[in-house]
Motif scaffolding. Structure first.
Motif, PDB file in Angstrom:
ATOM      1  N   LYS A  84       0.983  -1.161  -0.002  1.00 57.23           N
ATOM      2  CA  LYS A  84       0.387  -0.396  -0.219  1.00 57.23           C
ATOM      3  C   LYS A  84       1.177   1.038   0.241  1.00 57.23           C
ATOM      4  CE  LYS A  84      -3.815  -2.747   1.270  1.00 57.23           C
ATOM      5  NZ  LYS A  84      -2.923  -4.015   1.598  1.00 57.23           N
TER       6      LYS A  84
ATOM      7  N   ASP B 139       0.836  10.586   0.979  1.00 55.41           N
ATOM      8  CA  ASP B 139       1.838  10.134   0.633  1.00 55.41           C
ATOM      9  C   ASP B 139       2.576  11.391  -0.491  1.00 55.41           C
ATOM     10  OD1 ASP B 139       4.127   7.600   0.748  1.00 55.41           O
ATOM     11  OD2 ASP B 139       4.906   9.306  -1.280  1.00 55.41           O
TER      12      ASP B 139
ATOM     13  N   ALA C 225      10.299   9.229   4.966  1.00 56.38           N
ATOM     14  CA  ALA C 225       8.992   8.608   4.351  1.00 56.38           C
ATOM     15  C   ALA C 225       8.009   9.897   5.099  1.00 56.38           C
ATOM     16  CB  ALA C 225       8.830   8.095   5.678  1.00 56.38           C
TER      17      ALA C 225
ATOM     18  N   GLY D  35       8.306  11.022   0.970  1.00 56.48           N
ATOM     19  CA  GLY D  35       7.477   9.446   1.082  1.00 56.48           C
ATOM     20  C   GLY D  35       7.572   7.916   0.979  1.00 56.48           C
ATOM     21  N   ILE D  36       6.399   7.069   1.074  1.00 58.83           N
ATOM     22  CA  ILE D  36       7.363   5.496   1.576  1.00 58.83           C
ATOM     23  C   ILE D  36       8.301   5.482   0.726  1.00 58.83           C
ATOM     24  CG2 ILE D  36       5.461   4.541   0.203  1.00 58.83           C
ATOM     25  CD1 ILE D  36       6.696   4.058   3.774  1.00 58.83           C
ATOM     26  N   GLU D  37       9.068   5.280  -0.683  1.00 60.90           N
ATOM     27  CA  GLU D  37       9.163   4.890  -1.393  1.00 60.90           C
ATOM     28  C   GLU D  37      10.985   5.531  -0.789  1.00 60.90           C
ATOM     29  OE1 GLU D  37      10.197   2.532  -3.699  1.00 60.90           O
ATOM     30  OE2 GLU D  37       8.396   2.002  -3.219  1.00 60.90           O
TER      31      GLU D  37
ATOM     32  N   ARG E  98      12.093   3.739   2.393  1.00 56.19           N
ATOM     33  CA  ARG E  98      12.751   1.780   1.739  1.00 56.19           C
ATOM     34  C   ARG E  98      13.861   2.795   1.418  1.00 56.19           C
ATOM     35  NH1 ARG E  98      12.590  -2.859  -1.683  1.00 56.19           N
ATOM     36  NH2 ARG E  98      14.039  -1.404  -3.279  1.00 56.19           N
TER      37      ARG E  98
ATOM     38  N   CYS F 110       7.813  -1.464   4.825  1.00 61.21           N
ATOM     39  CA  CYS F 110       7.094  -0.291   4.672  1.00 61.21           C
ATOM     40  C   CYS F 110       5.993  -0.384   3.578  1.00 61.21           C
ATOM     41  CB  CYS F 110       8.087   0.447   3.532  1.00 61.21           C
ATOM     42  SG  CYS F 110       9.227   1.320   4.054  1.00 61.21           S
ATOM     43  N   MET F 111       5.768  -2.275   3.727  1.00 59.92           N
ATOM     44  CA  MET F 111       4.558  -2.874   3.235  1.00 59.92           C
ATOM     45  C   MET F 111       3.118  -1.361   3.357  1.00 59.92           C
ATOM     46  SD  MET F 111       4.151  -5.712   2.066  1.00 59.92           S
ATOM     47  CE  MET F 111       3.037  -6.910   1.307  1.00 59.92           C
ATOM     48  N   ASP F 112       2.634  -1.181   4.154  1.00 58.25           N
ATOM     49  CA  ASP F 112       1.368  -0.943   4.517  1.00 58.25           C
ATOM     50  C   ASP F 112       1.315   0.839   4.586  1.00 58.25           C
ATOM     51  OD1 ASP F 112       0.165  -2.638   4.832  1.00 58.25           O
ATOM     52  OD2 ASP F 112       0.435  -2.784   7.375  1.00 58.25           O
ATOM     53  N   GLY F 113       2.466   1.299   3.846  1.00 57.97           N
ATOM     54  CA  GLY F 113       2.497   2.605   3.630  1.00 57.97           C
ATOM     55  C   GLY F 113       2.937   4.272   4.216  1.00 57.97           C
ATOM     56  N   GLU F 114       3.234   3.138   5.899  1.00 54.53           N
ATOM     57  CA  GLU F 114       4.177   4.050   6.439  1.00 54.53           C
ATOM     58  C   GLU F 114       4.880   3.023   7.214  1.00 54.53           C
ATOM     59  OE1 GLU F 114       1.923   4.605   9.934  1.00 54.53           O
ATOM     60  OE2 GLU F 114       0.851   3.006   9.881  1.00 54.53           O
TER      61      GLU F 114
END
Lengths: 65, 390
Positions: free
Chosen positions: A22, A27, B274, B278-280, B283, B314-318
């Motif tokens: 997700k 984001d 993050a 952003g989350i990427e 990661r 980081c699977m769930d967006g956070e």
């Protein structure tokens, strides 16, 4: 990603939409490309092993704490 | 090599780097169709061998691959191992910090890279550093407490202000504002004189000396230039260009300063990355930080193990911690969760919620004493009765 592409992706891995990783709708990266909740985004990463790798994330709403 | 061949390589089901390597090694060579097919066959054979098999317990392999060298790490390495006397947590404490996904690392630090126009000029780099480094008011002038008139008098030093590229007016404006907003102290009045470069602070309560001294303390320490969270900036020359190393981290504000190269500037605060990028990006930061922490200790762990951990986090967006408030606490199976930490609570909660354990995972099956569905347990053998006589 278009709906057909998503369907193809899910069929390839034999998973449902919810099983994708997700990303929250607020984001910064999602806001920059203008994604909406329910969209699937394709991420092209600079991978350390493969050089370049594709990943997918489903845009979801940030849950309230 | 012709276009046609290049396109054929591009369409192969191989990782990008493998394709590029193949193209590079075929460059300038004349190969026949037959040879090409032979090469492809061998590549695919090798590639299949390197791939992980389905149902392989990658998590456990990753855990052991990071855990075992982790035991060799120095338990406590705190001191001044970073560049230019900036203290950075390293070794095991840092690794734990990364895995726990702390909001704030114990020693936040940034490496601020500059754009070309600033990076090669010492003075201009220094200017940027002043914009970043938090400077309290007492660095810009003299502060005296006037007990007779019950006021705090600030005489700004114009030379210092000029050198640090800040206007007197700006200080007069920001100082009281910052005291009110950031330090939550409001019981005073201000009078600024730009010509004389002086500011007079008068407390509302004219009776109390304690109040006056309190105000003086606020005036002395209020940050008038720079970013509040960044306590110290060190300018260093590396590879011909100037880089700013900071103590304290605030990506968002640093990005807004002119001259900062936003594409290369780094922070070691993962949750901040993050949040801002952003989350990427988070990661990538986890991978980068974990890998550099391990490598710095002379430990080489394959990046794929760390990538797996970062992916899970980081699977769930956070960014989630590895622990009972994060990944381990969200497992499907009751027994698996109970096996990790706070066993009784999990069992009790599960009993109240009438949860059912399907016994699909590894941990659960180990607990109940069944063969696990991995390796030899993954395949079912059925013996076919064959008549040996015939």
């Amino acid at each position: 990603m278009s709906e057909e592409e998503v369907a193809e992706l899910l069929a390839m891995y034999r998973i449902s939409l919810e099983q994708l990783p997700k990303i929250y709708h607020d984001d910064p990266a999602v806001q920059a490309i203008g994604g909406d909740v329910g969209d699937v985004i394709r991420i092209i990463r600079d991978s350390r092993t493969a050089g370049r790798a594709e990943a997918y994330r489903l845009v979801v709403k940030r849950p309230k704490k | 090599m012709n276009r046609d061949l290049e396109e054929r390589i591009d369409n192969l089901d191989l990782p990008y780097r493998t394709r590029e390597d193949l193209k590079a090694s075929l460059e300038g060579r004349d190969i026949t169709e037959e040879e090409f097919n032979q090469i492809l066959e061998m590549i695919f054979f090798e590639y299949e061998k390197t791939r992980i098999e389905p149902c392989e317990a990658v998590g456990i392999v990753a855990a052991q691959s990071i855990g075992e060298p982790g035991t060799q790490m120095t338990m406590r390495t705190f001191h001044y191992a970073g560049v230019a006397e900036i203290n950075v947590t390293l070794g095991l404490p840092r690794l734990i910090e990364i895995m726990d996904a702390r909001r704030e690392p114990s020693t936040p630090t940034m490496a601020v890279f500059l754009l070309d126009d600033w990076a090669f000029d010492r003075d201009r780099a220094r200017e940027v550093s002043w914009q970043i480094e938090a400077a309290p008011l007492h660095e810009f002038g003299d502060i005296t407490i006037d007990m007779e008139n019950m006021q705090v008098f600030v005489q700004l030093n114009k030379q210092v202000c000029d050198r640090r590229r800040i206007a007197v007016e700006e200080i007069i404006e920001t100082a009281p504002k910052k005291i009110r907003e950031k330090r939550h102290f409001r019981d005073f009045e201000v009078e600024g004189d730009a010509k004389k470069a002086s500011i007079v602070f008068t407390p509302k309560n004219q009776e109390s000396y304690q109040n006056l001294f309190q105000l003086a303390e606020h005036v002395r320490n209020v940050i008038v230039q720079g970013i509040d969270d960044i306590e110290r900036v060190v300018v260093r020359k590396e590879g011909g260009e100037y880089i700013l190393y900071t103590e304290g981290s605030n990506l968002k504000d640093v990005f807004e300063i002119e001259g900062v190269d936003t594409t290369r500037t780094r922070s070691n605060n993962i949750s901040e990355i993050a949040g801002v990028l952003g989350i990427e990006a988070g990661r990538n930061a986890i991978i980068q930080e974990a890998l550099s922490t391990l490598n710095e200790q002379g430990i080489t762990v394959d990046v794929r193990h760390i990538m797996l951990v970062a992916d899970m986090m980081c699977m769930d967006g956070e960014v989630k911690q590895i622990g009972r408030h994060g990944i381990a606490g969200e497992k499907e199976s009751v027994l698996s969760r109970a096996a990790f930490e706070v066993t009784v609570n999990h069992l009790l909660d599960a009993a109240i919620a009438n949860e059912v354990d399907e016994l699909n995972g590894v941990t659960e099956n180990v607990i109940v004493g069944q063969p696990i569905k991995l390796g030899t347990g993954d395949v079912k053998l059925i013996a076919k009765p064959v008549n040996l006589k015939t």
